[in-house]
Design a protein around this motif. Structure first.
Motif, PDB file in Angstrom:
ATOM      1  N   LEU A  39       0.823  -1.222   0.000  1.00 29.04           N
ATOM      2  CA  LEU A  39       0.000   0.000   0.000  1.00 29.04           C
ATOM      3  C   LEU A  39       0.848   1.259   0.000  1.00 29.04           C
ATOM      4  O   LEU A  39       0.493   2.251  -0.604  1.00 29.04           O
ATOM      5  N   SER A  40       1.977   1.216   0.703  1.00 32.89           N
ATOM      6  CA  SER A  40       2.766   2.432   0.899  1.00 32.89           C
ATOM      7  C   SER A  40       3.920   2.607  -0.080  1.00 32.89           C
ATOM      8  O   SER A  40       4.684   3.556   0.049  1.00 32.89           O
ATOM      9  N   ALA A  41       4.043   1.741  -1.093  1.00 32.97           N
ATOM     10  CA  ALA A  41       5.129   1.899  -2.068  1.00 32.97           C
ATOM     11  C   ALA A  41       4.990   3.248  -2.772  1.00 32.97           C
ATOM     12  O   ALA A  41       3.905   3.614  -3.216  1.00 32.97           O
ATOM     13  N   PRO A  42       6.085   4.027  -2.871  1.00 35.49           N
ATOM     14  CA  PRO A  42       5.993   5.368  -3.461  1.00 35.49           C
ATOM     15  C   PRO A  42       5.650   5.343  -4.952  1.00 35.49           C
ATOM     16  O   PRO A  42       5.833   4.341  -5.639  1.00 35.49           O
ATOM     17  N   ILE A  43       5.192   6.463  -5.463  1.00 34.82           N
ATOM     18  CA  ILE A  43       4.770   6.584  -6.860  1.00 34.82           C
ATOM     19  C   ILE A  43       5.939   6.317  -7.811  1.00 34.82           C
ATOM     20  O   ILE A  43       5.737   5.902  -8.948  1.00 34.82           O
ATOM     21  N   SER A  44       7.164   6.513  -7.345  1.00 39.24           N
ATOM     22  CA  SER A  44       8.345   6.296  -8.185  1.00 39.24           C
ATOM     23  C   SER A  44       8.696   4.814  -8.340  1.00 39.24           C
ATOM     24  O   SER A  44       9.509   4.459  -9.187  1.00 39.24           O
ATOM     25  N   LYS A  50      -1.365   1.820  -3.582  1.00 37.22           N
ATOM     26  CA  LYS A  50      -2.630   2.552  -3.735  1.00 37.22           C
ATOM     27  C   LYS A  50      -2.583   3.904  -3.037  1.00 37.22           C
ATOM     28  O   LYS A  50      -3.168   4.869  -3.510  1.00 37.22           O
ATOM     29  N   LEU A  51      -1.904   3.985  -1.911  1.00 36.87           N
ATOM     30  CA  LEU A  51      -1.791   5.254  -1.206  1.00 36.87           C
ATOM     31  C   LEU A  51      -1.040   6.279  -2.053  1.00 36.87           C
ATOM     32  O   LEU A  51      -1.430   7.443  -2.130  1.00 36.87           O
ATOM     33  N   ALA A  52       0.014   5.845  -2.740  1.00 40.99           N
ATOM     34  CA  ALA A  52       0.777   6.754  -3.603  1.00 40.99           C
ATOM     35  C   ALA A  52      -0.100   7.273  -4.745  1.00 40.99           C
ATOM     36  O   ALA A  52      -0.058   8.456  -5.074  1.00 40.99           O
ATOM     37  N   ARG A  58      -4.598  13.474  -5.685  1.00 37.45           N
ATOM     38  CA  ARG A  58      -5.000  14.644  -4.891  1.00 37.45           C
ATOM     39  C   ARG A  58      -4.111  15.840  -5.183  1.00 37.45           C
ATOM     40  O   ARG A  58      -4.562  16.977  -5.192  1.00 37.45           O
ATOM     41  N   SER A  59      -2.831  15.604  -5.444  1.00 36.66           N
ATOM     42  CA  SER A  59      -1.910  16.716  -5.698  1.00 36.66           C
ATOM     43  C   SER A  59      -2.206  17.408  -7.028  1.00 36.66           C
ATOM     44  O   SER A  59      -1.768  18.520  -7.256  1.00 36.66           O
ATOM     45  N   ARG A  60      -2.966  16.753  -7.900  1.00 32.25           N
ATOM     46  CA  ARG A  60      -3.286  17.338  -9.199  1.00 32.25           C
ATOM     47  C   ARG A  60      -4.531  18.233  -9.171  1.00 32.25           C
ATOM     48  O   ARG A  60      -4.847  18.881 -10.147  1.00 32.25           O
ATOM     49  N   ILE A  61      -5.225  18.252  -8.048  1.00 39.31           N
ATOM     50  CA  ILE A  61      -6.415  19.093  -7.926  1.00 39.31           C
ATOM     51  C   ILE A  61      -5.962  20.502  -7.573  1.00 39.31           C
ATOM     52  O   ILE A  61      -5.348  20.718  -6.532  1.00 39.31           O
ATOM     53  N   PRO A  62      -6.230  21.473  -8.450  1.00 39.33           N
ATOM     54  CA  PRO A  62      -5.766  22.832  -8.165  1.00 39.33           C
ATOM     55  C   PRO A  62      -6.476  23.421  -6.949  1.00 39.33           C
ATOM     56  O   PRO A  62      -7.649  23.134  -6.698  1.00 39.33           O
ATOM     57  N   ALA A  63      -5.744  24.229  -6.213  1.00 39.00           N
ATOM     58  CA  ALA A  63      -6.313  24.878  -5.032  1.00 39.00           C
ATOM     59  C   ALA A  63      -7.332  25.929  -5.472  1.00 39.00           C
ATOM     60  O   ALA A  63      -7.114  26.650  -6.437  1.00 39.00           O
TER      61      ALA A  63
END
Length: 167
Positions: A39-44, A50-52, A58-63
């Protein structure tokens, strides 16, 4: 909950085993292994967890820009936004909405009856709104948001004109 005896009553007369007690945390594996490790394996990683993926999404949603004025409740008559960012938070508007050059409109869960026009606006973000009337957004400077991550679908009942806006 893995250290709790399986026959211990936890809630509503149900035991730890009935509620899905794990025999051993992470199947007895190290924190970096087993299901929790996956679950915690990084996106790289070659196989990100799945957490990555969730955090990357979520980081792609503009503020959302900060509101300088917020409208809630019922508003009848024209609404002209000349400066700053006006937010409609579940508001019910009847009448035309005009967003002047450099100003912004952020509407979430609003119900608008009347035309909405923005020419040269800084930002226009419409998420989860119901619009009965025409929508015209031309030459938005920073962002036009009508769909996408973090934006609830809209109900648009009228003609839509979108010209010269950033994608």
């Amino acid at each position: 909950m893995s250290k709790t005896p399986g026959d211990t009553v936890i809630a509503d007369g149900r035991t730890a085993d009935e509620l899905g007690r794990m025999a051993e945390w992470n199947g007895g594996k190290k924190p970096t292994g087993g299901e929790f490790g996956k679950l915690s394996a990084p996106i790289s990683d070659a196989k990100p967890g799945k957490l990555a993926y969730a955090l990357d999404f979520r980081s792609r949603i503009p503020a959302t820009p900060a509101c300088t004025n917020t409208l809630t409740g019922v508003h009848t008559g024209p609404l002209v936004i000349s400066s700053g960012v006006t937010c409609l938070d579940g508001a019910r508007l009847t009448g035309p909405v005009v967003v002047r050059a450099g100003a912004g409109l952020v509407a979430k869960g609003a119900d608008i009856t009347g035309p909405v026009q923005a020419v040269g606006a800084r930002v226009v973000e419409l998420c989860g709104i119901s619009l009965t009337g025409p929508l015209s957004v031309v030459n938005t400077k920073e962002r036009l948001t009508l769909t996408g991550p973090g934006c609830t679908p809209n109900t648009l009942n009228g003609p839509v004109q979108l010209v010269g806006n950033p994608s």
